[in-house]
Design a protein around this motif. Structure first.
Motif, PDB file in Angstrom:
ATOM      1  N   TRP A 221       0.842  -1.192   0.000  1.00 56.87           N
ATOM      2  CA  TRP A 221       0.000   0.000   0.000  1.00 56.87           C
ATOM      3  C   TRP A 221       0.884   1.252   0.000  1.00 56.87           C
ATOM      4  O   TRP A 221       1.919   1.299   0.688  1.00 56.87           O
ATOM      5  N   ASP A 224       0.565   6.907   1.759  1.00 59.30           N
ATOM      6  CA  ASP A 224      -0.495   7.901   1.924  1.00 59.30           C
ATOM      7  C   ASP A 224      -1.855   7.368   1.490  1.00 59.30           C
ATOM      8  O   ASP A 224      -2.773   8.135   1.203  1.00 59.30           O
ATOM      9  N   ALA A 225      -1.999   6.040   1.450  1.00 55.28           N
ATOM     10  CA  ALA A 225      -3.284   5.450   1.054  1.00 55.28           C
ATOM     11  C   ALA A 225      -3.502   4.134   1.802  1.00 55.28           C
ATOM     12  O   ALA A 225      -3.691   3.072   1.206  1.00 55.28           O
ATOM     13  N   PRO A 227      -5.846   1.838   3.947  1.00 59.07           N
ATOM     14  CA  PRO A 227      -7.280   1.714   4.253  1.00 59.07           C
ATOM     15  C   PRO A 227      -7.507   1.385   5.734  1.00 59.07           C
ATOM     16  O   PRO A 227      -7.034   0.363   6.229  1.00 59.07           O
ATOM     17  N   THR A 255      -6.698  11.489   4.759  1.00 60.57           N
ATOM     18  CA  THR A 255      -6.393  12.128   3.471  1.00 60.57           C
ATOM     19  C   THR A 255      -7.696  12.632   2.865  1.00 60.57           C
ATOM     20  O   THR A 255      -8.774  12.496   3.458  1.00 60.57           O
ATOM     21  N   ALA A 256      -7.597  13.194   1.677  1.00 56.34           N
ATOM     22  CA  ALA A 256      -8.797  13.694   0.995  1.00 56.34           C
ATOM     23  C   ALA A 256      -9.697  12.553   0.550  1.00 56.34           C
ATOM     24  O   ALA A 256     -10.894  12.747   0.317  1.00 56.34           O
ATOM     25  N   ASP A 257      -9.137  11.354   0.406  1.00 57.73           N
ATOM     26  CA  ASP A 257      -9.924  10.184  -0.007  1.00 57.73           C
ATOM     27  C   ASP A 257     -10.537   9.519   1.218  1.00 57.73           C
ATOM     28  O   ASP A 257      -9.817   9.099   2.129  1.00 57.73           O
ATOM     29  N   GLU A 258     -11.847   9.419   1.244  1.00 61.44           N
ATOM     30  CA  GLU A 258     -12.551   8.855   2.392  1.00 61.44           C
ATOM     31  C   GLU A 258     -12.102   7.418   2.646  1.00 61.44           C
ATOM     32  O   GLU A 258     -12.048   6.595   1.735  1.00 61.44           O
ATOM     33  N   LEU A 260      -9.161   6.396   3.478  1.00 62.83           N
ATOM     34  CA  LEU A 260      -7.723   6.205   3.291  1.00 62.83           C
ATOM     35  C   LEU A 260      -6.944   7.179   4.174  1.00 62.83           C
ATOM     36  O   LEU A 260      -7.308   8.347   4.299  1.00 62.83           O
ATOM     37  N   ARG A 262      -2.895   8.478   5.750  1.00 66.83           N
ATOM     38  CA  ARG A 262      -1.463   8.617   5.480  1.00 66.83           C
ATOM     39  C   ARG A 262      -0.677   8.307   6.756  1.00 66.83           C
ATOM     40  O   ARG A 262      -1.024   8.788   7.834  1.00 66.83           O
TER      41      ARG A 262
END
Length: 391
Positions: A221, A224-225, A227, A255-258, A260, A262
């Protein structure tokens, strides 16, 4: 038989003072003192500023905290105040039913009215308040006794009679406001288990972080991603859910991705540095820096600033060395802390000493003020050093 002042005597005093009785309020309050043996020390005077007075007027409360062998503090919901007894050269009288001038009114009466007011106490001392840092050394001691080392060792703690504390119990035992206590528990990475607050043993916390880092590595992974839900569900059989969630929250950031997260390089690098330094004593600096960089996940960079407050270096020795020296192990008392620091090292630069005294600073007393009061400055070859004020 107690003496009773008459109306004629009051008018005589008004005349001696060269006052016009017609311009005075029509009520004279005569203070009556009980016999000396009847005045009891039932009350304490406390000096409150407008902010603290507003706390009481707003319906909130002020709480005194401290055991018999501790100096008392006074706490609001979010601040702690040192309590000191101060003396005054004036006598302060406590008169419970005294009527103030603006409550009497200005209406004129045909006859002056005398009212007896009983004095409940005479005071020459009062309690003075000064905002201070919460006293958290006791919190660390209480939680250290019940450090969580893993589920397999919990029975040993119970059989050893080790006590654990709920939040209300800690609030009674520790001299800190409610908000300051919660902040301290967060800073200490404390976690609530079965209603009791516990801190994780360093080795056990490293074990949990290692599980997370290994899972990231096994699944390739990106740093910064990561889960969250998949990480927690995968590791749930290895670590209690509340501990796993707390460690994940501490060592990652959203992060900006729900969903996920960092990995936090500062905190991951810090715990890995601690692992290397705790077991090493004095460590060759170059060898440490190499081992440290090799221990962190691929793509993460170590930085010397992550060592602030956990390690000291001697750059004049041959070879240069580094060793573990944690700010959290130092005394909370400012005088004692400076004594320990100057025992460890005779002279400090501002950059070196700053991480070890920053937590003692307040809004009114910053780091420079602390150094001015507790240390002596000198300049050598253009570099300012701080040493013990008294030797």
């Amino acid at each position: 038989m107690s003496y009773v002042r008459t109306l004629e005597e009051v008018r005589t005093v008004i005349g001696h003072a060269k006052l016009d009785e017609g311009e005075l309020a029509p009520v004279t309050q005569v203070l009556c003192f009980p016999p000396a043996g009847d005045i009891r020390d039932h009350y304490k005077f406390v000096e409150l500023d407008d902010t603290l007075l507003g706390v009481l007027r707003g319906g909130d409360r002020l709480v005194f905290r401290g055991e018999k062998d501790e100096n008392a503090v006074l706490c609001t919901r979010n601040q702690t105040f040192e309590v000191k007894e101060a003396e005054t050269s004036n006598s302060m009288l406590l008169v419970p039913d005294l009527v103030l001038a603006d409550e009497i009114g200005t209406s004129q009466a045909a006859e002056r009215i005398l009212q007896e007011k009983k004095v409940a106490g005479v005071f020459y001392k009062y309690l003075e308040l000064r905002q201070c840092k919460p006293r958290l050394q006791k919190l660390r001691r209480l939680l250290d006794e019940s450090r969580y080392r893993g589920p397999e060792l919990e029975e040993d703690l119970r059989q050893g009679g080790v006590r654990t504390y709920s939040f209300p119990e800690l609030l009674v035992a520790v001299q800190a406001s409610e908000q300051e206590l919660r902040a301290a528990l967060r800073e200490m990475l404390a976690v609530e288990l079965d209603g009791a607050w516990r801190v994780l043993d360093h080795e056990y916390r490293f074990r949990v972080v290692s599980h997370i880092l290994n899972l990231v590595d096994e699944n390739s992974w990106p740093l910064d991603a990561v889960p969250r839900d998949l990480t927690l569900s995968t590791l749930s059989g290895l670590v209690p859910e509340s501990i796993l969630a707390q460690c994940f929250r501490w060592y990652t950031e959203p992060t900006a991705d729900e969903g996920l997260f960092r990995l936090r390089g500062d905190r991951v690098c810090c715990i890995l540095a601690e692992v290397l330094l705790r077991a090493a004593g004095k460590f060759n600096l170059n060898e440490f820096l190499t081992a440290w960089q090799q221990s962190v996940p691929e793509g993460m960079k170590t930085d010397m600033k992550y060592l602030d407050g956990i390690a000291l270096m001697d750059l004049k020795s041959k070879p240069e060395v580094i060793w573990y020296f944690a700010e959290t192990d130092l005394p909370e008392d400012v005088n004692e802390r400076f004594r320990v620091l100057f025992q460890m090292r005779e002279k400090w630069t501002l950059v070196e000493i700053h991480p070890y005294i920053q937590r003692l600073a307040t809004d009114k007393v910053n780091v420079n003020a602390l150094l001015t009061k507790h240390a002596r400055a000198c300049t050598v070859n253009g570099v300012k050093y701080y040493s013990a004020k008294h030797r």
